[in-house]
Design an enzyme around this catalytic site. Structure first.
Site, short mmCIF file in Angstrom:
data_model
loop_
_atom_site.label_atom_id
_atom_site.label_comp_id
_atom_site.label_asym_id
_atom_site.label_seq_id
_atom_site.Cartn_x
_atom_site.Cartn_y
_atom_site.Cartn_z
N HIS A 1 -14.16 46.26 14.02
CA HIS A 1 -15.54 45.79 14.23
C HIS A 1 -16.51 46.87 13.81
O HIS A 1 -16.23 48.06 13.94
CB HIS A 1 -15.78 45.36 15.68
CG HIS A 1 -15.40 46.40 16.69
ND1 HIS A 1 -14.10 46.63 17.07
CD2 HIS A 1 -16.16 47.28 17.40
CE1 HIS A 1 -14.07 47.61 17.96
NE2 HIS A 1 -15.30 48.03 18.17
N GLU B 1 -12.19 50.89 21.57
CA GLU B 1 -11.67 50.26 22.79
C GLU B 1 -11.07 48.90 22.52
O GLU B 1 -10.18 48.44 23.24
CB GLU B 1 -12.77 50.18 23.84
CG GLU B 1 -13.13 51.56 24.39
CD GLU B 1 -14.25 51.54 25.42
OE1 GLU B 1 -14.88 50.47 25.61
OE2 GLU B 1 -14.49 52.60 26.02
P1 5GP Z 1 -15.52 49.95 20.59
O1 5GP Z 1 -15.69 50.91 21.73
O2 5GP Z 1 -14.11 49.44 20.47
O3 5GP Z 1 -16.08 50.44 19.29
O4 5GP Z 1 -16.46 48.72 20.94
C1 5GP Z 1 -16.05 47.60 21.63
C2 5GP Z 1 -17.32 46.86 21.98
O5 5GP Z 1 -16.96 45.54 22.37
C3 5GP Z 1 -18.09 47.47 23.15
O6 5GP Z 1 -19.40 47.84 22.70
C4 5GP Z 1 -18.11 46.37 24.20
O7 5GP Z 1 -19.34 46.29 24.90
C5 5GP Z 1 -17.84 45.13 23.39
N1 5GP Z 1 -17.17 44.07 24.12
C6 5GP Z 1 -16.10 44.22 24.96
N2 5GP Z 1 -15.72 43.02 25.45
C7 5GP Z 1 -16.58 42.10 24.91
C8 5GP Z 1 -16.68 40.68 25.06
O8 5GP Z 1 -15.92 40.01 25.77
N3 5GP Z 1 -17.67 40.07 24.37
C9 5GP Z 1 -18.54 40.76 23.58
N4 5GP Z 1 -19.50 40.06 22.95
N5 5GP Z 1 -18.46 42.11 23.41
C10 5GP Z 1 -17.49 42.77 24.07
#
Ligand code: 5GP
Ligand code: ZN
Length: 132
Positions: free
Chosen positions: A97, A92
Site C-alpha cells: 500500500h 503493519e
Molecule cells: P502500514 O503501517 O502497514 O504502512 O499502514 C497500515 C495502515 O492501514 C495504517 O495507517 C492503518 O491505520 C491502516 N488500517 C489498518 N486497518 C485498517 C482498516 O481496517 N481499514 C482501513 N481503511 N485502514 C486500515
C-alpha cells in the site's frame, strides 16, 4: 490467504473507497494522520515493494489520479507519498500500500507527517472527496 486489504478489495470488509481502476483501489485510512489520508493498494495480493518493485508501475495511474482528486477536493497545500516494506520499516499490513497524505499549511513539515490529528470525521471527509 487471510489478508485485510484483499478483503477490502473484495468488498468483504467495508471501506470508504475514493477511487478505483482496473489495477488498484484507493480508500481512506481508518486512523488518519491528516485530513484525507488515503491508502492505494493493488487489487492483486503483493506483500510489499521489496518483493515486487514492478507492482508500483501497475498502481502508478491510481496514485496519480487519487493524488489529484485529494488535492483538488480537499484544497490541500501539499502531499506526502509513503510506502513501507518490511516490519523493520514500520509496515503493519502486509499487502502493498502507498500512503497518500494531503498536507495543510497549519501543520507543516516532515516531522508532523505521522502525528495523528484527533477528531477527523471520516464520513465528512469521504463526502467532501466523492461529492456524495
Ligand atoms: P502500514 O503501517 O502497514 O504502512 O499502514 C497500515 C495502515 O492501514 C495504517 O495507517 C492503518 O491505520 C491502516 N488500517 C489498518 N486497518 C485498517 C482498516 O481496517 N481499514 C482501513 N481503511 N485502514 C486500515
Ligand atoms: Zn492481500
Amino acid at each position: 490467504m487471510d489478508c485485510l486489504f484483499c478483503s477490502i478489495v473484495a468488498g468483504d470488509i467495508g471501506s470508504r473507497q475514493v477511487y478505483a481502476d482496473e489495477h488498484a483501489v484507493a480508500f481512506l485510512d481508518i486512523n488518519p494522520w491528516h485530513v484525507g489520508h488515503t491508502l492505494v493498494v493493488p487489487r492483486r495480493h503483493v506483500d510489499d515493494l521489496m518483493g515486487e518493485p514492478e507492482a508500483l508501475t501497475e498502481i502508478a495511474p491510481a496514485i496519480a489520479a487519487t493524488s489529484r482528486l485529494l488535492v483538488d477536493r480537499l484544497g490541500a497545500d501539499g502531499l506526502n507519498l509513503l510506502s513501507s516494506s518490511g516490519a523493520v520499516a514500520g509496515q503493519e499490513v502486509f499487502h502493498l500500500h502507498v500512503h497518500l497524505v494531503p498536507r495543510y499549511a497549519h501543520r507543516p513539515g516532515l516531522r508532523e507527517l505521522m502525528v495523528r490529528e484527533d477528531g477527523i470525521d471520516l464520513d465528512r471527509v469521504y463526502r467532501q472527496i466523492t461529492g456524495e
